[in-house]
Design a protein around this motif. Structure first.
Motif, PDB file in Angstrom:
ATOM      1  N   UNK A 258       0.849  -1.190   0.000  1.00 14.61           N
ATOM      2  CA  UNK A 258       0.000   0.000   0.000  1.00 14.61           C
ATOM      3  C   UNK A 258       0.886   1.242   0.000  1.00 14.61           C
ATOM      4  N   UNK A 259       0.981   1.887  -1.144  1.00 20.65           N
ATOM      5  CA  UNK A 259       1.737   3.143  -1.320  1.00 20.65           C
ATOM      6  C   UNK A 259       3.213   3.032  -0.895  1.00 20.65           C
ATOM      7  N   UNK A 260       3.977   2.129  -1.507  1.00 19.39           N
ATOM      8  CA  UNK A 260       5.380   1.970  -1.090  1.00 19.39           C
ATOM      9  C   UNK A 260       6.272   3.176  -1.358  1.00 19.39           C
ATOM     10  N   UNK A 261       5.887   4.070  -2.283  1.00 14.13           N
ATOM     11  CA  UNK A 261       6.757   5.219  -2.595  1.00 14.13           C
ATOM     12  C   UNK A 261       6.401   6.473  -1.806  1.00 14.13           C
ATOM     13  N   UNK A 262       5.368   6.387  -0.968  1.00 14.80           N
ATOM     14  CA  UNK A 262       4.847   7.577  -0.291  1.00 14.80           C
ATOM     15  C   UNK A 262       5.914   8.281   0.543  1.00 14.80           C
ATOM     16  N   UNK A 263       6.166   9.546   0.212  1.00 18.81           N
ATOM     17  CA  UNK A 263       7.081  10.375   0.987  1.00 18.81           C
ATOM     18  C   UNK A 263       8.552  10.109   0.772  1.00 18.81           C
ATOM     19  N   UNK A 264       8.903   9.317  -0.246  1.00 15.32           N
ATOM     20  CA  UNK A 264      10.302   8.944  -0.454  1.00 15.32           C
ATOM     21  C   UNK A 264      10.917   9.731  -1.611  1.00 15.32           C
ATOM     22  N   UNK A 265      12.224   9.921  -1.535  1.00 16.29           N
ATOM     23  CA  UNK A 265      12.962  10.597  -2.599  1.00 16.29           C
ATOM     24  C   UNK A 265      12.980   9.722  -3.856  1.00 16.29           C
ATOM     25  N   UNK A 266      13.052  10.343  -5.048  1.00 20.01           N
ATOM     26  CA  UNK A 266      12.983   9.585  -6.302  1.00 20.01           C
ATOM     27  C   UNK A 266      13.995   8.446  -6.420  1.00 20.01           C
ATOM     28  N   UNK A 267      15.221   8.651  -5.971  1.00 22.49           N
ATOM     29  CA  UNK A 267      16.220   7.584  -6.073  1.00 22.49           C
ATOM     30  C   UNK A 267      15.860   6.385  -5.210  1.00 22.49           C
ATOM     31  N   UNK A 268      15.310   6.650  -4.023  1.00 19.31           N
ATOM     32  CA  UNK A 268      14.882   5.567  -3.134  1.00 19.31           C
ATOM     33  C   UNK A 268      13.680   4.839  -3.736  1.00 19.31           C
ATOM     34  N   UNK A 269      12.778   5.597  -4.345  1.00 20.24           N
ATOM     35  CA  UNK A 269      11.615   4.992  -4.996  1.00 20.24           C
ATOM     36  C   UNK A 269      12.069   4.026  -6.088  1.00 20.24           C
ATOM     37  N   UNK A 270      13.064   4.436  -6.871  1.00 25.18           N
ATOM     38  CA  UNK A 270      13.583   3.554  -7.923  1.00 25.18           C
ATOM     39  C   UNK A 270      14.131   2.261  -7.319  1.00 25.18           C
ATOM     40  N   UNK A 271      14.854   2.384  -6.211  1.00 20.86           N
ATOM     41  CA  UNK A 271      15.384   1.189  -5.540  1.00 20.86           C
ATOM     42  C   UNK A 271      14.255   0.264  -5.084  1.00 20.86           C
ATOM     43  N   UNK A 272      13.205   0.849  -4.500  1.00 19.34           N
ATOM     44  CA  UNK A 272      12.086   0.048  -4.005  1.00 19.34           C
ATOM     45  C   UNK A 272      11.409  -0.689  -5.156  1.00 19.34           C
ATOM     46  N   UNK A 273      11.210  -0.002  -6.279  1.00 16.05           N
ATOM     47  CA  UNK A 273      10.528  -0.648  -7.408  1.00 16.05           C
ATOM     48  C   UNK A 273      11.421  -1.670  -8.098  1.00 16.05           C
ATOM     49  N   UNK A 274      12.717  -1.477  -8.067  1.00 13.00           N
ATOM     50  CA  UNK A 274      13.628  -2.518  -8.565  1.00 13.00           C
ATOM     51  C   UNK A 274      13.486  -3.783  -7.717  1.00 13.00           C
ATOM     52  N   UNK A 275      13.347  -3.606  -6.401  1.00  8.84           N
ATOM     53  CA  UNK A 275      13.172  -4.739  -5.502  1.00  8.84           C
ATOM     54  C   UNK A 275      11.829  -5.424  -5.755  1.00  8.84           C
ATOM     55  N   UNK A 276      10.785  -4.635  -5.997  1.00  8.05           N
ATOM     56  CA  UNK A 276       9.463  -5.209  -6.287  1.00  8.05           C
ATOM     57  C   UNK A 276       9.540  -6.111  -7.518  1.00  8.05           C
ATOM     58  N   UNK A 277      10.231  -5.657  -8.550  1.00 10.46           N
ATOM     59  CA  UNK A 277      10.388  -6.481  -9.759  1.00 10.46           C
ATOM     60  C   UNK A 277      11.204  -7.735  -9.457  1.00 10.46           C
ATOM     61  N   UNK A 278      12.220  -7.606  -8.613  1.00  9.69           N
ATOM     62  CA  UNK A 278      13.043  -8.762  -8.260  1.00  9.69           C
ATOM     63  C   UNK A 278      12.223  -9.789  -7.477  1.00  9.69           C
ATOM     64  N   UNK A 279      11.362  -9.292  -6.580  1.00 15.14           N
ATOM     65  CA  UNK A 279      10.480 -10.181  -5.818  1.00 15.14           C
ATOM     66  C   UNK A 279       9.582 -10.980  -6.760  1.00 15.14           C
ATOM     67  N   UNK A 280       9.012 -10.281  -7.748  1.00 14.53           N
ATOM     68  CA  UNK A 280       8.171 -10.979  -8.731  1.00 14.53           C
ATOM     69  C   UNK A 280       8.991 -12.022  -9.492  1.00 14.53           C
ATOM     70  N   UNK A 281      10.221 -11.683  -9.841  1.00 19.65           N
ATOM     71  CA  UNK A 281      11.065 -12.623 -10.571  1.00 19.65           C
ATOM     72  C   UNK A 281      11.411 -13.854  -9.739  1.00 19.65           C
ATOM     73  N   UNK A 282      11.326 -13.717  -8.420  1.00 19.61           N
ATOM     74  CA  UNK A 282      11.572 -14.862  -7.528  1.00 19.61           C
ATOM     75  C   UNK A 282      10.330 -15.741  -7.374  1.00 19.61           C
TER      76      UNK A 282
END
Length: 247
Positions: free
Chosen positions: A160-184
Motif C-alpha cells: 500500500x503506497x510503497x513510494x509515499x514520501x520517499x525521494x525519487x532515487x529511493x523509490x527507484x530502488x524500491x521498485x527494482x526490488x518489487x520487480x526482483x520479488x516478482x522474478x523470484x
C-alpha cells in the motif's frame, strides 16, 4: 498458472458509506497487479479486506480457491498473504533484526536463511540490523516493512503506497526490488499513488473510481489510455515538461 487471488462482488461499508461497491478482480499467479485511482477511491480498503483487516459487507475473496473473506488476519498470513501497510508502521523501539523476526512470528523453522535473503535484497538493513527502527530514514523503514512482510514467506505480497514520501532515487530502488520479488516467484498486488510508475511495472492494472471498478487492462495499455492519462498521468507529464524547461 491460474489466478492466485480472486475477488468477486466485494462491497465494504464504513458506517453507512460504501467505500467499495461490487468490485471484482483477479490477481494471476506470478504477476504484478496494480490498483490505481484517486485518494478515497477504495484501493486500500480492497487490500485490507484481502488481509482480513476489514470485513466485507458482501462478496467473496478466494485465495488459491478457498474463500478467506471471514478469516482473521493471522490465518490469512499463515495461508500465504502478507501486507506491507501504508506508512510503513515499523516497531520504532525495536531493532531492525527484531522487526524482521516479528514478520516470521507464525513460522516454527530456522529463520537464518530467510534473514540472509532479506539482507541480500536490502544490504542497508544488514548494516543497521542492531539499530532502532525509529531512527531509520523513511526509505530504510520502507525497506524494513517490505523485508518484514517477506519474512513470512508469502505467495502473495500486497503493498500500500510503497513510494509515499520517499525521494525519487529511493523509490527507484524500491521498485527494482518489487520487480526482483516478482522474478523470484512471489505475486504482487500493488497500490501506488504514482500511477505512471505503477502502470509501467504492472502486468495487469485496474482503475478504481469512488469505490467502483471502471477499467482493466495491461499496465502498458492503460499508460496509453487517454482517459487514464488525463485523470492520473497529467501531473507526471507536466513535471517532466517542467524539468526539461529547467523550471
Amino acid at each position: 498458472m491460474g489466478d492466485l487471488l480472486t475477488i468477486e462482488n466485494l462491497t465494504v461499508s464504513y458506517g453507512g458509506i460504501e467505500a467499495v461497491k461490487n468490485v471484482s478482480l483477479s490477481v494471476p499467479e506470478g504477476e504484478i497487479v496494480t490498483l490505481v485511482g484517486a485518494n478515497g477511491a477504495g484501493k486500500s480498503t480492497v487490500l485490507k479486506s484481502a488481509a482480513g483487516l476489514v470485513k466485507p459487507k458482501s462478496g467473496c475473496i478466494f485465495f488459491k480457491g478457498q474463500n478467506i473473506a471471514a478469516k482473521p488476519p493471522h490465518e490469512i498470513v499463515k495461508q500465504g498473504i502478507a501486507l506491507v501497510p501504508e506508512g510503513r508502521r515499523v516497531f520504532a523501539n525495536l531493532t531492525v533484526k527484531e522487526n524482521l523476526k516479528i514478520g516470521a512470528y507464525l513460522r516454527k523453522d530456522d529463520l537464518k536463511e530467510s534473514m540472509q535473503h532479506i539482507y541480500s535484497l536490502f544490504p542497508r538493513l544488514k548494516e543497521r540490523r542492531w539499530q532502532l527502527s525509529g531512527t531509520l530514514s523513511g526509505g530504510e523503514q520502507q525497506m524494513l516493512a517490505l523485508g518484514r512482510a517477506l519474512m513470512s514467506r508469502p505467495e502473495l505480497i500486497m503493498m500500500d503506497e510503497p513510494s509515499l514520501g520517499l525521494a525519487p532515487l529511493i523509490v527507484k530502488d524500491i521498485f527494482d526490488i518489487i520487480k526482483e520479488i516478482r522474478n523470484e516467484g512471489i505475486t504482487v498486488l500493488l497500490i501506488e499513488q504514482n500511477a505512471n510508475l505503477a502502470l509501467s511495472c504492472a502486468d495487469t492494472a485496474y482503475v478504481l473510481e469512488t469505490g467502483r471498478l471502471v477499467k482493466k487492462g495491461t499496465g502498458k495499455a492503460l499508460l496509453r489510455d487517454e482517459s487514464v492519462k488525463e485523470a492520473y498521468l497529467g501531473k507526471a507529464r507536466q513535471q517532466k515538461r517542467s524539468n526539461k524547461n529547467g523550471t
